[in-house]
Design an enzyme around this catalytic site. Structure first.
Site, PDB file in Angstrom:
ATOM      1  N   CYS A   2      -1.108 -14.649 -29.921  1.00 55.94           N
ATOM      2  CA  CYS A   2      -2.009 -13.674 -29.340  1.00 55.94           C
ATOM      3  C   CYS A   2      -3.372 -14.849 -28.813  1.00 55.94           C
ATOM      4  O   CYS A   2      -3.254 -15.669 -29.376  1.00 55.94           O
ATOM      5  CB  CYS A   2      -2.415 -12.369 -30.178  1.00 55.94           C
ATOM      6  SG  CYS A   2      -1.127 -11.731 -30.773  1.00 55.94           S
ATOM      7  N   ARG A  28      -1.072 -16.560 -23.715  1.00 54.83           N
ATOM      8  CA  ARG A  28      -0.595 -16.531 -25.338  1.00 54.83           C
ATOM      9  C   ARG A  28      -0.178 -15.009 -25.499  1.00 54.83           C
ATOM     10  O   ARG A  28       0.468 -14.799 -26.438  1.00 54.83           O
ATOM     11  CB  ARG A  28      -1.974 -16.964 -25.971  1.00 54.83           C
ATOM     12  CG  ARG A  28      -2.507 -18.116 -25.803  1.00 54.83           C
ATOM     13  CD  ARG A  28      -3.485 -18.329 -27.013  1.00 54.83           C
ATOM     14  NE  ARG A  28      -2.946 -18.159 -28.113  1.00 54.83           N
ATOM     15  CZ  ARG A  28      -2.704 -19.368 -28.717  1.00 54.83           C
ATOM     16  NH1 ARG A  28      -2.462 -20.562 -28.323  1.00 54.83           N
ATOM     17  NH2 ARG A  28      -2.022 -19.191 -30.178  1.00 54.83           N
ATOM     18  N   TRP A  78       0.362 -10.507 -27.979  1.00 59.05           N
ATOM     19  CA  TRP A  78       1.907 -10.454 -27.821  1.00 59.05           C
ATOM     20  C   TRP A  78       2.449  -9.834 -29.098  1.00 59.05           C
ATOM     21  O   TRP A  78       2.162 -10.414 -30.197  1.00 59.05           O
ATOM     22  CB  TRP A  78       2.118 -12.037 -27.629  1.00 59.05           C
ATOM     23  CG  TRP A  78       3.704 -12.090 -27.546  1.00 59.05           C
ATOM     24  CD1 TRP A  78       4.158 -12.194 -26.164  1.00 59.05           C
ATOM     25  CD2 TRP A  78       4.663 -12.198 -28.336  1.00 59.05           C
ATOM     26  NE1 TRP A  78       5.661 -12.161 -26.314  1.00 59.05           N
ATOM     27  CE2 TRP A  78       6.059 -12.435 -27.640  1.00 59.05           C
ATOM     28  CE3 TRP A  78       4.750 -12.573 -29.830  1.00 59.05           C
ATOM     29  CZ2 TRP A  78       7.195 -12.685 -28.326  1.00 59.05           C
ATOM     30  CZ3 TRP A  78       6.077 -12.873 -30.297  1.00 59.05           C
ATOM     31  CH2 TRP A  78       7.233 -12.863 -29.692  1.00 59.05           C
ATOM     32  N   ASN A 102      -4.289 -13.565 -34.844  1.00 61.94           N
ATOM     33  CA  ASN A 102      -3.284 -13.977 -34.197  1.00 61.94           C
ATOM     34  C   ASN A 102      -2.318 -14.809 -35.398  1.00 61.94           C
ATOM     35  O   ASN A 102      -2.786 -15.233 -36.358  1.00 61.94           O
ATOM     36  CB  ASN A 102      -3.824 -15.153 -33.420  1.00 61.94           C
ATOM     37  CG  ASN A 102      -2.569 -16.172 -32.732  1.00 61.94           C
ATOM     38  OD1 ASN A 102      -1.266 -15.500 -32.808  1.00 61.94           O
ATOM     39  ND2 ASN A 102      -2.615 -17.210 -32.576  1.00 61.94           N
ATOM     40  N   GLY A 103      -0.916 -14.318 -35.284  1.00 63.58           N
ATOM     41  CA  GLY A 103      -0.127 -14.763 -36.171  1.00 63.58           C
ATOM     42  C   GLY A 103       0.651 -13.442 -36.852  1.00 63.58           C
ATOM     43  O   GLY A 103       0.924 -12.377 -36.336  1.00 63.58           O
ATOM     44  N   GLU A 486      17.916 -26.838 -18.709  1.00 63.01           N
ATOM     45  CA  GLU A 486      16.533 -26.561 -18.131  1.00 63.01           C
ATOM     46  C   GLU A 486      16.233 -25.752 -17.073  1.00 63.01           C
ATOM     47  O   GLU A 486      15.418 -24.827 -16.970  1.00 63.01           O
ATOM     48  CB  GLU A 486      15.605 -27.939 -17.996  1.00 63.01           C
ATOM     49  CG  GLU A 486      14.215 -27.733 -17.723  1.00 63.01           C
ATOM     50  CD  GLU A 486      13.559 -26.718 -18.759  1.00 63.01           C
ATOM     51  OE1 GLU A 486      12.341 -26.470 -18.606  1.00 63.01           O
ATOM     52  OE2 GLU A 486      13.994 -26.648 -19.934  1.00 63.01           O
ATOM     53  N   LYS A 490      14.749 -21.832 -16.808  1.00 68.21           N
ATOM     54  CA  LYS A 490      13.414 -21.662 -15.682  1.00 68.21           C
ATOM     55  C   LYS A 490      13.950 -20.333 -14.985  1.00 68.21           C
ATOM     56  O   LYS A 490      13.202 -19.298 -14.618  1.00 68.21           O
ATOM     57  CB  LYS A 490      13.261 -22.607 -14.838  1.00 68.21           C
ATOM     58  CG  LYS A 490      12.706 -23.906 -15.455  1.00 68.21           C
ATOM     59  CD  LYS A 490      11.143 -23.684 -15.827  1.00 68.21           C
ATOM     60  CE  LYS A 490      10.952 -23.669 -17.401  1.00 68.21           C
ATOM     61  NZ  LYS A 490      11.453 -24.272 -18.551  1.00 68.21           N
ATOM     62  N   GLU A 493      13.845 -17.136 -17.368  1.00 69.84           N
ATOM     63  CA  GLU A 493      12.574 -16.979 -17.699  1.00 69.84           C
ATOM     64  C   GLU A 493      11.662 -16.028 -16.798  1.00 69.84           C
ATOM     65  O   GLU A 493      11.252 -15.248 -17.264  1.00 69.84           O
ATOM     66  CB  GLU A 493      11.931 -18.160 -18.348  1.00 69.84           C
ATOM     67  CG  GLU A 493      12.105 -18.696 -19.191  1.00 69.84           C
ATOM     68  CD  GLU A 493      11.274 -20.040 -19.756  1.00 69.84           C
ATOM     69  OE1 GLU A 493      10.793 -20.112 -20.851  1.00 69.84           O
ATOM     70  OE2 GLU A 493      11.257 -20.950 -18.909  1.00 69.84           O
ATOM     71  N   HIS A 509      37.488 -24.772 -19.322  1.00 69.22           N
ATOM     72  CA  HIS A 509      37.675 -24.285 -20.758  1.00 69.22           C
ATOM     73  C   HIS A 509      37.026 -22.837 -20.966  1.00 69.22           C
ATOM     74  O   HIS A 509      36.884 -22.598 -22.094  1.00 69.22           O
ATOM     75  CB  HIS A 509      37.223 -25.057 -21.792  1.00 69.22           C
ATOM     76  CG  HIS A 509      37.906 -26.636 -21.587  1.00 69.22           C
ATOM     77  ND1 HIS A 509      39.188 -26.863 -22.092  1.00 69.22           N
ATOM     78  CD2 HIS A 509      37.466 -27.729 -21.142  1.00 69.22           C
ATOM     79  CE1 HIS A 509      39.486 -27.880 -21.995  1.00 69.22           C
ATOM     80  NE2 HIS A 509      38.602 -28.625 -21.217  1.00 69.22           N
ATOM     81  N   LYS A 610       3.227 -18.000 -24.020  1.00 69.97           N
ATOM     82  CA  LYS A 610       3.196 -19.453 -23.704  1.00 69.97           C
ATOM     83  C   LYS A 610       3.495 -20.386 -25.236  1.00 69.97           C
ATOM     84  O   LYS A 610       3.949 -21.135 -25.480  1.00 69.97           O
ATOM     85  CB  LYS A 610       1.904 -20.033 -23.225  1.00 69.97           C
ATOM     86  CG  LYS A 610       1.910 -21.486 -22.795  1.00 69.97           C
ATOM     87  CD  LYS A 610       2.977 -21.963 -21.929  1.00 69.97           C
ATOM     88  CE  LYS A 610       2.828 -23.480 -21.471  1.00 69.97           C
ATOM     89  NZ  LYS A 610       3.928 -23.863 -20.468  1.00 69.97           N
TER      90      LYS A 610
END
Length: 615
Positions: A2, A28, A78, A102-103, A486, A490, A493, A509, A610
């Protein structure tokens, strides 16, 4: 994950400051937002579900006077405990005090049961509310808010950054930090606190970075810092190198687009010291780096998400060029399995923010196993992971606001290549001629990336073709397999298209069973030793009716002619061992433009934030 902003000012309405700070911190978290201010000796709280814009509308309703105050706290969330809704939005209140946090408080259930037994009523599902009631309880035995906060945080287990205001203390804000980032901003008209310096550039560039276990008092006329046991400590103020312009959109539609196009400059800044030199100096990684890097016999890389992919690419470089065995671990998994420690191993922790909770915990675990040689590779010089490591390399990507990382990734790759060259040189595996050639390649890298960015119109046209697909498959071989990983990350996301990446040789396979006309296959095809093998893999896709989108180097002939279902974009040049840096850029652009077509929120994708400061 947050974001927190707090202010104790004089002669200034801090509500616009709080709101603008929250806008800078929305990366955040953006499930809800809220603020609490002391106005006329009374606590006033506003909360809104969704973005900061919703909160701003509440603070300045049409036809009425906007909310104004000189002391207050604000928060963008968040969600961890409790679904996103107004009752779970911060700040949380107990009597005449308010708290933002935050946490994660790991022992909140035991604390909540204890407090409920004493008559405290909980109105949310969050772990944060226990902090408000704890401070209120401690105030019964102490008339001082600072002492009460110190006593309360001594009872908390977990990670937190908090800010507290109280009606009886209309010009004070108390903040505390343990595991989650928090810094102070010092200005002539007051003093401030925030999770990130970007939130305070609007009022000051003079910052004080708090350490774990610090508690600080802010008033309009000053600040003081002490430990949770009450011991006073001094924390040096520094002048932030960030500028307000660095966190503005400018001519771009989204931060992600801006940051993709900032990559040439970010790489040039990261490689500046090398570009001006004629040799790779181990001292780039710290004063003790030469001794440490000469002695190591292996490398362990700890990282999460995009940073993990940069580590996977570095493994190819370190083993091929430097001749040093390398293991890459997902940080959230490493500390929970039994591993074999090696005191001669270099432990590299990679994190854009330097506050990634899983990576920080894994780093501390590695050190606890008796592995003292540690290197932080990070974009934030004052961060926790940097302070935890003996050696460090700061990428100079500048602020990265978009949740989906772009320029942080390419600068991480550049830094890891520098590490590879430094180790190779100390191990006697890099001749003077090769070193000069590698430095020339690094000097030219920003220009090479700029040339790739010119492919954007063609990539945008591709995005129009398959943005309506539900799934996508990314292929790469060798060091370009991590680049395929990557690219898939992207896409998923920000466009919410399900995407997977595989080494191209693994097609037969299992994944080949998924390939049909509705499954676009995106391939990375550099002109390297594995190109012919990759061509065979691509033919396997074509034989099953799959549609190919191939990013290839110049002059690469796929042998498909103008076959239907084969789309080809050729990059301007082949860049040897540094090819991954170039090939990831079109994959970033592809994800960005696919998200634009789908109309998703590019910079703030659902359910993500983020800086992942919780486990």
């Amino acid at each position: 994950m947050c974001g927190i902003v707090a202010a104790a000012a004089t002669g200034r309405n801090i509500v616009p400051v709080l709101l603008e700070g929250l806008r800078k911190l929305e990366y955040r978290g953006y499930d809800s937002a809220g603020l609490a201010v002391i106005k006329g000796g009374r606590l006033e709280r506003l909360r809104a579900v969704g973005r900061v814009a919703e909160l701003a509308a509440l603070a300045a309703p049409a036809g009425t006077e906007p909310l104004g105050a000189e002391t207050g706290i604000a928060h963008t969330r968040w969600a961890t405990h409790g679904v996103p809704c107004e009752r779970n939005a911060h700040p949380h209140i107990s009597g005449g005090l308010a708290v933002v946090h935050n946490g994660i408080i790991e022992n909140f259930e035991a604390l909540k049961a204890e407090l409920q037994g004493q008559g405290y009523v909980f109105t949310s599902d969050t772990d944060t509310e226990v902090i408000a009631h704890l401070v209120q309880r401690e105030l019964k035995g102490s008339a001082d808010l600072l002492d009460a906060v110190c006593a309360a945080v001594r009872q908390l287990k977990g990670a937190y950054a908090i800010a507290v205001v109280r009606e009886e203390d209309p010009q004070r804000v108390i903040v505390a930090r343990e595991g989650s980032p928090l810094l102070l901003g010092l200005a002539d008209d007051g003093n401030y606190a925030a999770s990130d310096a970007s939130a305070l550039l609007q009022v000051t560039r003079r910052m004080v970075y708090l350490e774990n276990g610090d508690v600080a008092e802010l008033t309009p006329g000053g600040h003081r810092v002490l430990r949770a046991d009450g011991t006073p400590v001094e924390r040096t103020s520094v002048l932030s190198q960030l500028s307000a312009d660095a966190v503005e959109l400018g001519r771009f539609r989204h931060y992600m687009q801006k940051e993709i196009f900032e990559q040439p400059d970010a790489l040039a800044n990261t490689l500046e010291l090398v570009g001006a030199a004629k040799s790779v100096q181990p001292g780039l990684f710290g004063a003790e780096a030469e001794t440490v890097l000469r002695d190591i016999d292996s490398v362990l890389i700890l990282a999460c998400g995009t940073s993990y992919h940069s580590g996977l690419a570095a493994r190819y470089w370190l083993e091929e060029v430097a001749g040093v065995p390398c293991t890459v671990e997902i940080a959230s998994e490493y500390r929970y399995r039994t591993s074999v420690p090696n005191p001669r191993q270099l432990v590299v922790a990679i994190s854009q923010s330097g506050e990634t909770a899983d990576t920080l915990a894994a780093l501390k675990h590695a050190k606890g196993l008796g592995q003292p040689h540690t290197l932080a590779l990070c974009n934030v010089p004052e961060s926790a992971i940097v302070r935890e490591c003996a050696l460090r390399f700061i990428t100079r990507a500048g602020p990265e606001i978009g949740v989906a990382s772009t320029k942080a990734f390419t600068t991480q790759l550049a830094a890891l290549y520098l590490l590879t060259l430094a180790v190779a040189k100390l191990k006697g595996r890099l001749s003077a001629e090769d070193e000069a050639r590698e430095i020339d390649a690094l000097r030219h890298l920003p220009a090479a990336v700029s040339a790739v960015l010119e492919q954007e119109p063609a990539i945008q046209a591709w995005a129009e073709h398959f943005a309506d697909k539900r799934h996508a498959l990314f292929l790469g071989r060798g060091i370009h397999y991590p680049i395929a990983l990557e690219g898939a990350l992207k896409l998923k996301e920000i466009s919410y298209i399900h995407a997977e990446a595989y080494p191209a040789g693994e097609l037969k396979h299992g994944p080949l069973a998924l390939v049909d006309r509705e499954m676009p296959v995106i391939a990375v095809a550099p002109n390297d030793a594995l190109l012919e093998k990759l061509k065979s893999n691509l033919q396997e896709v074509r034989a099953r009716g799959g549609e190919l989108y191939v990013f290839a180097d110049a002059k690469v002939d796929l042998g498909t002619g103008d076959a239907d279902g084969v789309h080809l974009i050729q990059l301007p040049e082949h860049y040897g061992k540094l090819s991954p840096v170039l090939h990831v850029v079109p994959l970033q652009l592809l994800a960005y433009h696919a998200a634009l077509v789908k109309g998703t929120d590019v910079d703030k994708p659902r359910n993500l934030a983020k800086s992942v400061t919780v486990e």
